[in-house]
Design an enzyme around this catalytic site. Structure first.
Site, short mmCIF file in Angstrom:
data_model
loop_
_atom_site.label_atom_id
_atom_site.label_comp_id
_atom_site.label_asym_id
_atom_site.label_seq_id
_atom_site.Cartn_x
_atom_site.Cartn_y
_atom_site.Cartn_z
CB THR A 68 -0.93 0.04 1.24
OG1 THR A 68 -0.15 -0.14 2.42
CG2 THR A 68 -2.00 -1.03 1.18
CD GLU A 94 -0.92 3.88 -8.63
OE1 GLU A 94 -1.58 4.93 -8.52
OE2 GLU A 94 -0.45 3.26 -7.68
CG HIS A 117 -3.26 4.69 -5.07
ND1 HIS A 117 -2.12 5.13 -5.67
CD2 HIS A 117 -3.11 5.01 -3.76
CE1 HIS A 117 -1.32 5.70 -4.79
NE2 HIS A 117 -1.92 5.65 -3.60
C1 DGY Z 1 -0.57 9.13 -0.30
O1 DGY Z 1 -1.13 9.99 0.38
O2 DGY Z 1 0.61 9.20 -0.59
C2 DGY Z 1 -1.39 7.96 -0.73
O3 DGY Z 1 -0.79 7.15 -1.64
C3 DGY Z 1 -2.75 8.39 -1.18
O4 DGY Z 1 -3.49 8.42 -0.06
#
Ligand code: DGY
Length: 322
Positions: A238, A269, A287
């Protein structure tokens, strides 16, 4: 005296626009998709502030389109889309939105961990296809988390928040930081074990990535790293897509060298690697880590407060120190 002008590159909540309008002239791009580079150049000219998204590449060229630019406020915690050195050289402040998205992103990470280890997305696909023939003792068995090791790569705010939830699922936490100077105090819980990256790779059952994208972390998880991992391990990302070499990941999953992967971010992306999309043991999210109404509003609001602070001559609330 003329009011300062801010360009916002994408629709943001009306309450945040209203906050900015109290002190600024607001130019809000509300087209679909991102602003083209030409459009960004043209509309940034003459502005003192830019509020942008992680999808906007803000390099020296863009900055030079607005010689009076004083702040680039990214509505994201990550800021790899901004050339911070170029900003520093021009005296432009760069800000991001830490903290406000930590909990939402940590929750989402656990959603992905559960989805991939308990085959939730795979099961849903099967059911929607009409392929479910009924309950059976050995049907779609997943992997238990209890008693296993969660390996956190990067123990910043989000990494810590993910680790803090591990106890609820009976997992023990180990972590590796890439920054040799990372303070020991970052461990919120004395039971969390610090390991070197290689040791973390070899011993973890679920590896969750929480590092920023930098030259040092690009393809951190490559073929060599994956080959160190257990064959029954899962990778969850993530953070930023390019932290994982997607070719290597797709190869390893195809060859059965990993149990599965859950991704929220991608190398290119919004494209997804063709070798990943066809695999049942991969969960793919678009995302969404911070995507709650509350968190996205808080992110936009924090970016706006940074803009207002800098334009009024006050220090930014959350400057990027890079
Ligand atoms: C960020 O804030 O860097 C995330 O990838 C998006 O919430």
């Amino acid at each position: 005296m003329a009011r300062p002008a801010v360009l916002i590159t994408r629709r943001i909540p009306a309450s945040v626009v209203a906050r900015l309008e109290q002190a600024c002239e607001v130019d809000l791009y509300d087209g679909t998709g991102g602003m083209s580079r030409n459009n960004l150049h043209a509309r940034l000219a003459g502005k003192q502030a830019l509020m942008c998204l992680l999808t906007d590449l803000v390099d020296a060229d863009v900055m030079d389109a607005a010689p009076g630019l004083r702040i680039v406020a990214n509505i994201a915690v990550g800021y790899d889309n901004i050339d911070c050195a170029a900003a520093r050289a021009r005296g432009i402040v760069v800000t991001n939105t830490p903290d406000v998205l930590t909990e939402a992103t940590a929750d989402f990470t656990w959603g992905l961990i559960l989805a991939v280890t308990r085959r939730i997305a795979e099961g849903e696909r099967l059911l929607r296809r009409g392929d479910w023939t009924g309950w059976a003792l050995d049907f779609m068995l997943g992997t238990e988390l209890r008693g296993k090791q969660l390996g956190i790569v990067g123990l910043g705010r989000i990494g810590r928040a993910v680790a803090a939830r591990a106890g609820a699922f009976g997992m023990r936490v180990a972590f590796a930081t890439l920054d040799a100077d990372a303070p020991r105090a970052v461990t919120d819980d004395p039971s969390w074990t610090r390991l070197g990256l290689d040791e973390l790779l070899t011993s973890s059952d679920v590896l969750s990535l929480h590092v920023p994208l930098t030259p040092a972390t690009r393809h951190l998880i490559d073929r060599r790293a994956i080959l160190r991992m257990k064959r029954r391990a899962y990778i969850v990302n993530t953070s930023r897509g390019p932290v994982v070499d997607e070719d290597a990941l797709a190869w390893a999953l195809r060859e059965g060298l990993l149990a599965g992967a859950a991704l929220d971010v991608y190398e290119r992306e919004p494209e997804t690697h063709p070798g990943l999309a066809g695999l049942e043991n991969v969960v793919l999210a678009p995302h969404l880590g911070s995507a709650t109404v509350e968190t996205r509003t808080a992110m936009a609001d924090l970016a706006a407060r940074n803009v207002l602070a800098v334009l009024s001559g006050a220090p930014p609330l959350t400057p990027v120190v890079a």
